[in-house]
Design an enzyme around this catalytic site. Structure first.
Site, short mmCIF file in Angstrom:
data_model
loop_
_atom_site.label_atom_id
_atom_site.label_comp_id
_atom_site.label_asym_id
_atom_site.label_seq_id
_atom_site.Cartn_x
_atom_site.Cartn_y
_atom_site.Cartn_z
N HIS A 44 0.83 -1.21 0.00
CA HIS A 44 0.00 0.00 0.00
C HIS A 44 0.87 1.26 0.00
O HIS A 44 1.55 1.52 0.99
CB HIS A 44 -0.90 -0.03 1.24
CG HIS A 44 -1.88 1.09 1.30
ND1 HIS A 44 -1.94 1.96 2.37
CD2 HIS A 44 -2.83 1.51 0.43
CE1 HIS A 44 -2.90 2.85 2.15
NE2 HIS A 44 -3.44 2.61 0.98
N ARG A 45 0.88 1.97 -1.12
CA ARG A 45 1.72 3.15 -1.30
C ARG A 45 3.20 2.78 -1.18
O ARG A 45 4.04 3.59 -0.77
CB ARG A 45 1.37 4.26 -0.31
CG ARG A 45 -0.13 4.60 -0.26
CD ARG A 45 -0.47 5.65 0.76
NE ARG A 45 -1.92 5.76 0.95
CZ ARG A 45 -2.50 6.57 1.83
NH1 ARG A 45 -1.77 7.37 2.59
NH2 ARG A 45 -3.82 6.59 1.97
N GLU A 71 1.51 -0.85 -5.10
CA GLU A 71 0.46 0.11 -5.37
C GLU A 71 1.03 1.51 -5.60
O GLU A 71 1.86 1.98 -4.80
CB GLU A 71 -0.56 0.19 -4.23
CG GLU A 71 -1.76 1.04 -4.64
CD GLU A 71 -2.38 1.85 -3.54
OE1 GLU A 71 -3.52 2.29 -3.76
OE2 GLU A 71 -1.75 2.06 -2.48
N ASP A 73 -0.47 5.40 -6.36
CA ASP A 73 -1.55 6.37 -6.60
C ASP A 73 -1.02 7.40 -7.58
O ASP A 73 0.08 7.92 -7.39
CB ASP A 73 -1.93 7.07 -5.29
CG ASP A 73 -2.59 6.15 -4.28
OD1 ASP A 73 -2.38 6.35 -3.06
OD2 ASP A 73 -3.30 5.21 -4.70
N HIS A 86 -0.58 10.47 -3.12
CA HIS A 86 -1.92 10.08 -2.64
C HIS A 86 -2.85 11.30 -2.54
O HIS A 86 -3.89 11.36 -3.16
CB HIS A 86 -1.84 9.39 -1.29
CG HIS A 86 -3.18 9.09 -0.72
ND1 HIS A 86 -3.88 9.97 0.10
CD2 HIS A 86 -3.99 8.02 -0.89
CE1 HIS A 86 -5.04 9.43 0.41
NE2 HIS A 86 -5.15 8.25 -0.18
N GLU A 156 -3.60 3.23 -9.10
CA GLU A 156 -4.88 3.87 -8.78
C GLU A 156 -4.93 5.23 -9.45
O GLU A 156 -4.05 6.07 -9.21
CB GLU A 156 -5.09 4.05 -7.27
CG GLU A 156 -6.45 4.69 -6.97
CD GLU A 156 -6.74 4.96 -5.52
OE1 GLU A 156 -7.67 5.75 -5.26
OE2 GLU A 156 -6.04 4.39 -4.64
N GLN A 184 -7.09 0.38 -10.47
CA GLN A 184 -8.15 0.59 -9.50
C GLN A 184 -8.50 2.07 -9.47
O GLN A 184 -7.68 2.93 -9.82
CB GLN A 184 -7.67 0.16 -8.10
CG GLN A 184 -6.38 0.86 -7.72
CD GLN A 184 -5.95 0.69 -6.31
OE1 GLN A 184 -6.75 0.51 -5.40
NE2 GLN A 184 -4.65 0.79 -6.10
O1 G3P Z 1 -6.49 1.40 -3.13
C1 G3P Z 1 -6.70 0.94 -1.93
C2 G3P Z 1 -6.49 2.07 -1.05
O2 G3P Z 1 -5.25 2.55 -1.38
C3 G3P Z 1 -7.52 3.11 -1.24
O3 G3P Z 1 -7.41 4.08 -0.37
O4 G3P Z 1 -6.91 6.36 0.21
O5 G3P Z 1 -5.16 4.63 0.49
O6 G3P Z 1 -5.76 5.40 -1.75
P1 G3P Z 1 -6.24 5.18 -0.35
CA CA Z 2 -4.59 3.96 -3.16
#
Ligand code: G3P
Ligand code: CA
Length: 295
Positions: A44-45, A71, A73, A86, A156, A184
């Site tokens: 995540h990130r 991941e 963003d 993000h 994302e 996503q």
């Molecule tokens: O994509 C899953 C999660 O990353 C979504 O929330 O706010 O962390 O981008 P956020």
């Molecule tokens: Ca995300």
């Protein structure tokens, strides 16, 4: 005499049994039915629990921790340059307030890439990351290629309208052709814009927030199944029923953001298809998450 020997023998037998009990229990816990597919670990990130999110350090660490997906963003700067970030503003993860004191609220798309490049995107997390920069999506891909990282990207789109530019870049680096990417978004229109631009087999995941997740599951799944291949659920909303209902419609289930070992174990045992975590090295230490690769 004979009876005394029997008693002593029984005593030793009981002691042996009690001593071996923890080993037997540990072995039983470690045994997993081989048919249960592995839950994918999505950094995540990047490995954002150990390094500043969305920096080359964070992605590099996620790769070293053998995350199944990394991941990213993605947003666009004022001049259209695609950057990994993000938030819609720069205040939380950079020193924008110091470098540009009169540019509040420091919206990303109010700054050119050259202006963004002047910012420190690491010190907020820890002084040892001072000088980390906001990377472009191009730089992230180049670093992964240069370091021979196999893990696919999980992109994302944080704002609609950047789909063509993102796809163009992935095509330039061969990631699209190699199917080394999953997409996503919280924006359905962004996923719908992506579908005609990407080859068959690349998955689109519709992210839903807490409010949406608690507003009528079956109707939501029916809508999403029209254009997407999966759903991204917040941790607070995921249940066995959700997973069963989504799988019943051919949708895979990814859950965000799962960091605590008990939650990781619970979700892996529940059979979710993937989980976003800031600590990509943790699932590997949890028996329920150690299984055969899903696909
Ligand atoms: O994509 C899953 C999660 O990353 C979504 O929330 O706010 O962390 O981008 P956020
Ligand atoms: Ca995300």
């Amino acid at each position: 005499m004979y009876m005394r020997r029997i008693t002593v023998f029984r005593f030793y037998l009981c002691t042996l049994f009690l001593l071996s009990l923890p080993i037997v229990l540990a072995a039983a816990a470690a045994w997993q039915p081989s048919s249960q597919p592995k839950t994918a670990v999505i950094a995540h990130r990047g490995a954002s629990g150990y390094a500043p999110e969305h920096t080359l350090s964070s992605y590099r660490l996620a790769a070293r921790m053998q995350a199944d997906y990394i991941e990213v963003d993605v947003r666009a700067a004022k001049d259209g340059k695609l950057v990994a970030l993000h938030d819609a503003t720069l205040a939380r993860t950079t020193n924008a307030e110091t470098v540009y004191p009169r540019r509040a609220p420091w919206r990303v798309n109010d700054f050119s890439f050259a202006e963004l490049r002047r910012l420190d995107a690491g010190s907020w997390f820890h002084p040892r990351f001072a000088g980390e920069r906001i990377p472009t999506l191009d730089e992230v891909i180049q670093m992964l290629k240069a370091e021979r990282v196999e893990a696919p990207l999980y992109i994302e789109t944080k704002q609609p309208g950047i789909e063509e530019a993102v796809v163009h870049l992935l095509k330039k680096h061969g990631f699209l052709q190699q199917r080394r990417v999953m997409f996503q978004s919280f924006h359905p229109e962004s996923l719908q814009a992506l579908r005609p631009l990407i080859p068959h087999g690349i998955r689109l995941i519709q992210l839903v927030d807490e409010k949406e997740a608690h507003s009528g599951r079956d109707e939501l799944l029916q809508q999403i199944a029209v254009y997407a291949d999966g759903i991204g659920l917040p941790l607070s909303a995921v249940t066995e029923e959700w997973v069963r209902a989504a799988h019943g419609r051919g949708l895979i289930v990814h859950v965000y953001t799962v960091n605590e070992p008990h939650d990781l174990a619970r979700l892996c045992a529940m059979g979710v298809d993937g989980l976003f975590t800031d600590y990509p090295d943790r699932p590997g230490r949890i028996a329920a998450c150690r299984r055969l690769p899903r696909h």
